[in-house]
Design an enzyme around this catalytic site. Structure first.
Site, PDB file in Angstrom:
ATOM      1  N   SER A 102       0.821  -1.210   0.000  1.00 42.27           N
ATOM      2  CA  SER A 102       0.000   0.000   0.000  1.00 42.27           C
ATOM      3  C   SER A 102       0.859   1.266   0.000  1.00 42.27           C
ATOM      4  O   SER A 102       1.508   1.570  -0.997  1.00 42.27           O
ATOM      5  CB  SER A 102      -0.945  -0.042   1.207  1.00 42.27           C
ATOM      6  OG  SER A 102      -1.941   0.931   1.101  1.00 42.27           O
ATOM      7  N   ASP A 149      10.251   5.869  -9.943  1.00 39.45           N
ATOM      8  CA  ASP A 149       9.874   6.591 -11.161  1.00 39.45           C
ATOM      9  C   ASP A 149      10.680   7.867 -11.334  1.00 39.45           C
ATOM     10  O   ASP A 149      11.054   8.233 -12.458  1.00 39.45           O
ATOM     11  CB  ASP A 149       8.375   6.914 -11.151  1.00 39.45           C
ATOM     12  CG  ASP A 149       7.514   5.672 -11.347  1.00 39.45           C
ATOM     13  OD1 ASP A 149       8.054   4.652 -11.817  1.00 39.45           O
ATOM     14  OD2 ASP A 149       6.313   5.720 -11.019  1.00 39.45           O
ATOM     15  N   LYS A 193      -0.698  -4.221  -3.359  1.00 35.13           N
ATOM     16  CA  LYS A 193      -1.991  -3.645  -2.951  1.00 35.13           C
ATOM     17  C   LYS A 193      -2.087  -2.232  -3.516  1.00 35.13           C
ATOM     18  O   LYS A 193      -1.458  -1.298  -3.019  1.00 35.13           O
ATOM     19  CB  LYS A 193      -2.110  -3.615  -1.430  1.00 35.13           C
ATOM     20  CG  LYS A 193      -3.415  -2.998  -0.932  1.00 35.13           C
ATOM     21  CD  LYS A 193      -3.427  -2.930   0.595  1.00 35.13           C
ATOM     22  CE  LYS A 193      -4.712  -2.280   1.092  1.00 35.13           C
ATOM     23  NZ  LYS A 193      -4.784  -0.829   0.771  1.00 35.13           N
TER      24      LYS A 193
END
Length: 724
Positions: A477, A488, A503
Site C-alpha cells: 500500500s 519513477d 496492494k
C-alpha cells in the site's frame, strides 16, 4: 475522520447517495432496547447498502457470490476442520446458494444454526481432548496425518472426528516429546552422571503441557461473544468485494485506531489471559505504569477500581472487558489490586495518560562502512492520528530523523520499509516530498471519475544525498506508493524481493453510527471499504504486480506465493495515462550492475537461494508419520537436510550500529528502550540485506549522484531546445 472528510470532498456523488441511507434508516427508531437480532439485521442492511453505493467496484449479490461467501464463512469458523463433521456440512449446505437472500431478507437462521452448532461441537471437542490426554498414547501404530487442512475432507461422523483429534494430539505430543529428548541428550552430554528422564515420563509431561495449552486456548475462545462470531459472518460477506474491505466491531475499531495512530490513553501495560487470571506481560516504555515503577511483568491483576469507587473483582472476566476498565481518559485515576511476582498483594494507584506504542514509530541508527558513515531509518507503518494532526505522525518523525542523521554527517540513507503494511495516503505523499522537488507523487482514481494527481507542492528537498529503499513481499500500500515514486523519479535504488505485496487500492473508514439518528443500537462499529485505486505517476497500477525491485536479492520464500496475487477476491491490474513528471537523475545502471554481480558471487546469498528452492520443493509434502520411530527418523532426515541452512541464521556482517546521541541520553533512564534498540542493532548485525544495501550506498557516492542530476538537467535542456 480526516480520511472520511477527504473522501467526501473528492467523491461528493457517492457521499450524496450514501447520505440517502441515513434518511432510510433514520425512520427505523425503536422505542425500546433492541435485541441482538435487531442490531444484527440493521448491520446487514447498513453494510450491504453502503457497499453497493460506496465501494469502488460493487458486485452483484447472486448465487455465485453466495457460494464464495458461504465457503469463506465456514472456513473462518473451522479452519482446521476439527469441529464440524460432514453431517454438519450437509445440513449447512442448503444455505450455500442463499447468502444473497439472507442479506436481502436479513434472515439470521443460517448464522444461528452454525453458531449454535459450533458452540456444541467446541464443547464436545474439549471433552474429546480431555479424555484422550488423560491416558498414555500408543505411538507404535503405523499412522499418518495430512496437515494440509484446506484440502482435507471433513470427518464423516463423530467417531471419525474423534480419530482425527487423536492424530492431531499425537503429532503435538511427538513434537513436544522429541524436543524434550533433545534437551535430555544435551544435559547428558554436559554431565556424565545425569539420569536421563525416561520416555514414559516425558510423554506424561507432554500430555500435561498440551492439555494446559489447549485449555488456555479454549479459555480465550470462550471469551468470544455471539457478536464476535457474527462479525466473522459479516466479514465473510464483505470481503467478497475485495480482501481489504472489512467490518470492524467496536472493539476492533478501537484497536485499528490505536494501530494507525500509535497512541492510546491508559496505563501503558500489555495484558494476557492465563486461565482465569489477567497477567501483566510488558510495560510500555514511557507509559504511566512504567514511570510509576510499581507494576512489573508477571504481576496478576485481581481487582480494578475507578478513582475512589469500590474495586471490582475481575476473575473470570473477559480480557477485553478488563482492558476497558483499565483504559480511560488522560488524567483519570485507576487503582489495581495485584498479586505481585513475590506473592504479596498490593493496591497500586495509577494516573492514566497518553501512551505511545513506541514500536509503531520510526527509528534510526548510524553505521560506518569503508570509512563512511551511513544512516538507516526503519519505518514499520505510515502512521497518523486522524483526530488530531498536531500529534506525531510518520512524515514528521521521518523528517526529524533525517535532520538528526544530517547532524551526524551521514553520507547516505537507507529507508527500510520491509514488512511495512502501509497506512495514511496523505502521510506518504508528504514523505516522498522529503526526497524530491515539487511534483506529482501518486494518482488516485474513484469509480467513474477521472484520476486525481496528488502532488508534493513543496520545492524544498530535505535529503538530497544517496538513497536506498529496502522492501520485501510484505511491503504494501503506502510503502508501494513511496517505493514507486522514488523509482519513477530515479531518486533512489529499490532493493529487496522480486516485487512488493501488490496492494493498489485505497480504503476509507466509515463510522456506521453516522448513518443513524438513534443510538438505541449502541456502537455499531465501522466499515473499512475500498473506495479508490491508486496508480504510479508512470500510469501503471501497483495492484497485483507491486513494485519490482531494481536489485532483487534472494529470498527464502521467493517461490512461495504471497501478496495480493494470492488473494481470492483481489481486484484486477490496469493502467491509466501517466502524470507529467521528470526523473531526477539519469539512473543507477552502474550501481545496480555492481550489486547484482556481488549478489551472484556471494556464498551466503547462494545458500539463501538454495534454501528457497528446497522450501519450494517441500511445500506439497504435507503427510506426517505418527509412529514414534518413523517420526524420529523423519525429523532426523529433516535435520540432516537443513544443517547446511543453519548458516543463514548464524550469519553476521560484522557491522556496528549505534543510536543517535538523543537516544543514548534517554538510555540513562530508560532501560527498556535501550534493550529494544540493542535487539534491533543485533538483528541488523545478522542481516545480509542491510549489508548489501550499505554496499549500494557506498557505491553511490555524493559525487556520483550530483553528476547524474547534473547530466539529467543537461539532457532535459537539450530536449526542450530540440522541441523549440
Amino acid at each position: 475522520m480526516e480520511k472520511i472528510i477527504e473522501f467526501m470532498k473528492r467523491n461528493y456523488k457517492v457521499v450524496l447517495i450514501i447520505a440517502a441511507l441515513s434518511a432510510v434508516l433514520w425512520s427505523f427508531m425503536p422505542t425500546k432496547k433492541v435485541a441482538d437480532e435487531d442490531k444484527d439485521k440493521v448491520l446487514l442492511e447498513l453494510l450491504s447498502f453502503v457497499l453497493e453505493k460506496g465501494h469502488y467496484a460493487p458486485i452483484e449479490i447472486n448465487d455465485d457470490f453466495s457460494k464464495k461467501a458461504y465457503a469463506a464463512y465456514i472456513a473462518s469458523i473451522d479452519p482446521t476442520k476439527r469441529y464440524f463433521t460432514q453431517q454438519d456440512i450437509n445440513e449447512f449446505s442448503k444455505y450455500e446458494l442463499r447468502i444473497d437472500d439472507i442479506v436481502k431478507d436479513k434472515d439470521l437462521t443460517f448464522f444461528d444454526l452454525t453458531y449454535n452448532r459450533l458452540m456444541k461441537r467446541m464443547a464436545e471437542s474439549k471433552t474429546i481432548y480431555t479424555n484422550l490426554l488423560a491416558k498414555p498414547m500408543d505411538f507404535n501404530a503405523d499412522e499418518t496425518l495430512n496437515v494440509d487442512y484446506e484440502k482435507l475432507p471433513y470427518a464423516a461422523n463423530e467417531v471419525e472426528l474423534q480419530n482425527r483429534w487423536k492424530k492431531i494430539l499425537k503429532l503435538t505430543l511427538l513434537s513436544t516429546i522429541t524436543d524434550k529428548e533433545k534437551l535430555e541428550e544435551e544435559k547428558k552430554s554436559k554431565e556424565a552422571n545425569y539420569q536421563v528422564v525416561p520416555f514414559s515420563k516425558l510423554e506424561e509431561e507432554a500430555r500435561k503441557s498440551t492439555k494446559n495449552n489447549l485449555d488456555n486456548n479454549y479459555s480465550f475462545i470462550a471469551e468470544l461473544t455471539r457478536e464476535d462470531w457474527f462479525s466473522m459472518f459479516l466479514n465473510a460477506i464483505v470481503t467478497q468485494y475485495d480482501p481489504h474491505t472489512f467490518y470492524f466491531s467496536p472493539e476492533d475499531k478501537d484497536k485499528f485506531d490505536v494501530s494507525m495512530s500509535g497512541k492510546f490513553e491508559g496505563i501503558g501495560a500489555r495484558l494476557s489471559k492465563k486461565n482465569d487470571a489477567v497477567e501483566i506481560v510488558e510495560l510500555i516504555s514511557g507509559g504511566p505504569a512504567w514511570r510509576g515503577k510499581q507494576l512489573e511483568a508477571g504481576d496478576v491483576i485481581l481487582k480494578v477500581a475507578q478513582g475512589n469507587d469500590e474495586p471490582v473483582d475481575i476473575s473470570g472476566m473477559r480480557l477485553d472487558d478488563v482492558i476497558k476498565k483499565i483504559k480511560g481518559p488522560k488524567g483519570t485515576i485507576v487503582k489495581l489490586t495485584v498479586k505481585k511476582v513475590d506473592g504479596t498483594i498490593k493496591v497500586i494507584t495509577i494516573t492514566r495518560d497518553e501512551v505511545e506504542t513506541e514500536e509503531t514509530f520510526a527509528k534510526s541508527a548510524v553505521v560506518e562502512k569503508n570509512g563512511k558513515k551511513f544512516g538507516i531509518i526503519y519505518l514499520p507503518k505510515f502512521y497518523i492520528s486522524f483526530e488530531n494532526k498536531q500529534k506525531r505522525d510518520a512524515y514528521k518523525d521521518v523528517a526529524q530523523e533525517i535532520e538528526r542523521l544530517k547532524e551526524a554527517r551521514v553520507e547516505g540513507i537507507i529507508v527500510d520499509l520491509r514488512d511495512n503494511g502501509g497506512g495514511s495516503l496523505e502521510t506518504v505523499v508528504k514523505m516522498v516530498g522529503l526526497f524530491i522537488e515539487k511534483g506529482p507523487v501518486v494518482q488516485v482514481k474513484a469509480a467513474g471519475r477521472k484520476p486525481e494527481v496528488l502532488p508534493d507542492p513543496d520545492p524544498q528537498v530535505q535529503w538530497t544525498g544517496p538513497l536506498v529503499v529496502m522492501v520485501n513481499n510484505y511491503s504494501a500500500s503506502a510503502s508501494e506508493i513511496f517505493a514507486a515514486a522514488i523509482q519513477d523519479y530515479k531518486r533512489g535504488i529499490i532493493i529487496g524481493s522480486k516485487q512488493t505485496y501488490g496492494k493498489g487500492t485505497v480504503q476509507n473508514v466509515f463510522e456506521l453510527n453516522q448513518f443513524l439518528r438513534t443510538n438505541k443500537f449502541g456502537d455499531l462499529g465501522a466499515l473499512k471499504a475500498t473506495t479508490q485505486k491508486f496508480y504510479r505517476i508512470n500510469g501503471g497500477s501497483t495492484q497485483l504486480e507491486g513494485v519490482k525491485s531494481d536489485i532483487v536479492v534472494p529470498d527464502r520464500f521467493a517461490f512461495i506465493e504471497t501478496g495480493e496475487r494470492d488473494e481470492k477476491n483481489a481486484m484486477a491490474w490496469d493502467k491509466i495515462e501517466p502524470a507529467p513528471y521528470a526523473p531526477v537523475t539519469t539512473g543507477f545502471d552502474l550501481q545496480i550492475a555492481k550489486s547484482r554481480n556481488r549478489i551472484a558471487s556471494n556464498t551466503q546469498f547462494k545458500l539463501i537461494e538454495e534454501n528457497a528452492k528446497w522450501i519450494n520443493d517441500r511445500k506439497e509434502d504435507n503427510i506426517v508419520h505418527l509412529r514414534y520411530s518413523d517420526y524420529k527418523q523423519e525429523m532426523a532426515d529433516l535435520d540432516k537436510q537443513t544443517t547446511k541452512f543453519k548458516a543463514i541464521q548464524e550469519y553476521k556482517n560484522g557491522l556496528v550500529f549505534n543510536s543517535l546521541p538523543y537516544e543514548q541520553e534517554l538510555f540513562k533512564t530508560d532501560d527498556l528502550l535501550k534493550l529494544k534498540r540493542e535487539r534491533w542493532h543485533d538483528d541488523m548485525q545478522k542481516d545480509i540485506y542491510v549489508e548489501e544495501s550499505l554496499n549500494v550506498l557506498n557505491d553511490l557516492t555524493v559525487k556520483d549522484l550530483k553528476d547524474m542530476v547534473k547530466n539529467n538537467k543537461k539532457r532535459k535542456t537539450k530536449e526542450i531546445t530540440a522541441v523549440k
